[in-house]
Design a protein around this motif. Structure first.
Motif, mmCIF file in Angstrom:
data_model
loop_
_atom_site.group_PDB
_atom_site.id
_atom_site.type_symbol
_atom_site.label_atom_id
_atom_site.label_comp_id
_atom_site.label_asym_id
_atom_site.label_seq_id
_atom_site.Cartn_x
_atom_site.Cartn_y
_atom_site.Cartn_z
ATOM 1 N N LEU A 1 34.802 -105.015 -5.038
ATOM 2 C CA LEU A 1 34.024 -104.100 -5.876
ATOM 3 C C LEU A 1 34.796 -102.810 -6.117
ATOM 4 C CD1 LEU A 1 31.174 -103.459 -7.184
ATOM 5 C CD2 LEU A 1 30.639 -102.329 -5.017
ATOM 6 N N GLY A 2 35.380 -102.249 -5.045
ATOM 7 C CA GLY A 2 36.166 -101.029 -5.198
ATOM 8 C C GLY A 2 37.356 -101.221 -6.114
ATOM 9 N N PHE A 3 38.001 -102.375 -6.009
ATOM 10 C CA PHE A 3 39.119 -102.712 -6.887
ATOM 11 C C PHE A 3 38.663 -102.712 -8.341
ATOM 12 C CE2 PHE A 3 41.793 -106.299 -8.669
ATOM 13 C CZ PHE A 3 42.979 -105.588 -8.716
ATOM 14 N N GLY A 4 37.501 -103.335 -8.607
ATOM 15 C CA GLY A 4 36.998 -103.396 -9.964
ATOM 16 C C GLY A 4 36.558 -102.044 -10.509
ATOM 17 N N VAL A 5 35.881 -101.253 -9.687
ATOM 18 C CA VAL A 5 35.409 -99.938 -10.131
ATOM 19 C C VAL A 5 36.578 -99.068 -10.590
ATOM 20 C CG1 VAL A 5 34.424 -97.759 -9.345
ATOM 21 C CG2 VAL A 5 33.271 -99.894 -8.797
ATOM 22 N N LEU B 1 38.213 -94.275 -3.005
ATOM 23 C CA LEU B 1 38.350 -93.789 -1.631
ATOM 24 C C LEU B 1 37.045 -93.965 -0.845
ATOM 25 C CD1 LEU B 1 40.485 -90.560 -2.198
ATOM 26 C CD2 LEU B 1 41.199 -92.649 -1.011
ATOM 27 N N VAL B 2 35.926 -93.727 -1.498
ATOM 28 C CA VAL B 2 34.635 -93.900 -0.823
ATOM 29 C C VAL B 2 34.435 -95.357 -0.415
ATOM 30 C CG1 VAL B 2 32.133 -93.854 -1.147
ATOM 31 C CG2 VAL B 2 33.522 -91.914 -1.897
ATOM 32 N N LEU B 3 34.727 -96.277 -1.326
ATOM 33 C CA LEU B 3 34.542 -97.698 -1.019
ATOM 34 C C LEU B 3 35.588 -98.195 -0.019
ATOM 35 C CD1 LEU B 3 33.554 -98.939 -4.574
ATOM 36 C CD2 LEU B 3 32.106 -98.863 -2.553
ATOM 37 N N ALA B 4 36.782 -97.615 -0.037
ATOM 38 C CA ALA B 4 37.791 -97.970 0.976
ATOM 39 C C ALA B 4 37.303 -97.564 2.367
ATOM 40 C CB ALA B 4 39.118 -97.291 0.653
ATOM 41 N N LEU B 5 36.625 -96.429 2.451
ATOM 42 C CA LEU B 5 36.068 -95.985 3.723
ATOM 43 C C LEU B 5 35.008 -96.962 4.220
ATOM 44 C CD1 LEU B 5 35.731 -93.888 5.975
ATOM 45 C CD2 LEU B 5 34.133 -92.650 4.484
ATOM 46 N N VAL B 6 34.173 -97.457 3.303
ATOM 47 C CA VAL B 6 33.147 -98.440 3.684
ATOM 48 C C VAL B 6 33.801 -99.705 4.238
ATOM 49 C CG1 VAL B 6 31.279 -99.907 2.830
ATOM 50 C CG2 VAL B 6 31.464 -97.543 2.027
#
Length: 420
Positions: free
Chosen positions: A231-235, A385-390
């Protein structure tokens, strides 16, 4: 588990008996994978004059892809790809024709969004079937991992050629040319893939069928963590896919948007091959958050340049971490999903990426209209960065799934030896 692949491993995978026909057909089917959404976005923008409207319509198509990829993947696991692909392609051709007609008639944006969603829903998903095919043709080992890496790298080649071809075709007298060409290539390639002997021989065994759970492989916590990484990759990519054409338009070169997007795929392919030989970090539960965080930080670079040349250089730098992420996503599936759900599991990865693209493109269109491309690049970096933290916070789910997979594989090997 750490996976690396040499050039000999790639050769062994691609020359294995039964692979040539599906590989060649899938090339044609997946070449337009980056063209359909981008062509639709540029087509609607050309007709309506609004990037905001175009971004929402393109996002609708991506939502359709997100749903369709899982549904089609589940059908492939249950029935094999031939019948589902053939039926889907027939419906896809009809829906694209209706979508083009609606755009030409300048239908209301909500209707265009609904039709775009149907277009994405029926878009023939060759990638999940192609990826799952390798587990049937190759035993576990370096050659299979090379095949998975090939899937990711080849997709980046399509992301090089697709936007560039879309940009060239947008210069045609009729702005719908790019969308029609993309849909035609996808349909022809999908039919060719479905009719190869290897794919027609795909007959799932009774024990391979999914267990009927709504979420399928997503019930595994490790699979959910992988979905967040995808998801983070796509966003992040979704933000950029709108910001780059907008920057090109602001610079007075609207047809350069697709060509600029091809640049980051170029560096992605070149670095992706090298990265596959020595991936880092080695453990997958660390690799997923590290790659997403690094990619997000690199996205700060395109926010700085004031010229298209500077933007081109920035995109070349950003591109180095695209293929490594795609390859990691594909390889992680073996650790977090059962083999009987391989196509559906990859469908969930595609779904996560496309939902991310939909969110990123929609928000990016609003930011571009209100502020400018630079703010969209900054938002891409922050979101990633936020999704990488998750993903980092839930990294233990990947590690536990990998350990369980290794133990299960060892148990099967012991049973096999005992039987002999």
């Amino acid at each position: 588990m750490s996976h690396s692949a040499s050039l000999a491993d790639y050769r062994a995978a691609l020359t294995t008996p039964g692979a040539r026909g599906p590989v060649l057909a899938s090339l044609l089917a997946r070449l337009p994978v980056a063209m359909v959404g981008l062509s639709l976005l540029l087509y609607v923008e050309k007709v309506t004059g609004s990037f905001a409207a175009a971004g929402v319509v393109a996002a609708g198509a991506l939502v359709g892809v997100a749903v369709g990829s899982v549904a089609q993947g589940r059908l492939y696991d249950r029935f094999g790809p031939t019948r589902p692909l053939t039926l889907t392609i027939a419906v896809f051709a009809l829906v694209v024709a209706v979508e083009v007609t609606a755009i030409e008639l300048r239908a209301p944006v909500p209707l265009l969004v609904v039709l775009a969603a149907l277009t994405g829903l029926t878009e023939p998903m060759v990638s999940p079937a192609s990826r799952a095919m390798w587990s049937r043709l190759l035993p576990p080992g370096r050659a299979r991992h090379a095949a998975y890496a090939y899937e990711a790298i080849s997709m980046e080649v399509f992301f090089i050629l697709g936007p560039g071809l879309a940009g060239v075709l947008m210069a045609a007298p009729w702005p719908g040319t790019s969308l029609v060409v993309a849909a035609s290539l996808m349909a022809l390639g999908g039919l060719g893939f479905a009719r190869t002997a290897t794919v027609r021989a795909w007959r799932p065994e009774r024990h391979e069928r999914p267990q009927g759970r709504l979420l399928g492989p997503l019930t595994n916590p490790g699979m959910r963590t992988l979905a967040v990484a995808a998801l983070g990759f796509g966003v992040t990519i979704g933000f950029v896919e709108v910001a780059v054409p907008a920057a090109a338009r602001n610079a007075g070169h609207p047809t350069a948007g697709g060509l600029l997007l091809s640049l980051w795929s170029l560096s992605s392919v070149l670095f992706g091959v090298l990265y596959g030989m020595r991936p880092w970090p080695r453990p997958m539960h660390l690799r997923l958050p590290a790659l997403l965080a690094g990619f997000s930080l690199l996205l700060l670079l395109p926010a700085v340049p004031s010229t298209l040349f500077g933007l081109a250089l920035a995109l070349l730098a950003v591109g180095v971490l695209i293929t490594p992420q795609s390859t990691a996503h594909s390889a992680t599936i073996e650790q977090v999903a059962p083999p009987s759900m391989a196509a559906e599991a990859f469908g969930w990865v595609v779904t996560s990426v496309t939902l991310g693209l939909a969110v990123g493109q929609s928000l990016s269109g609003q930011l571009v209209e209100a502020y400018g491309p630079a703010e969209a690049f900054l938002a891409a970096a922050g979101s990633g960065l936020v999704l990488a933290l998750v993903v980092w916070l839930f990294r233990h789910t990947i590690r536990r799934s990998a350990q369980a997979t290794e133990e299960s594989s060892a148990s099967r090997d012991e049973l096999s030896l005992a039987a002999h």
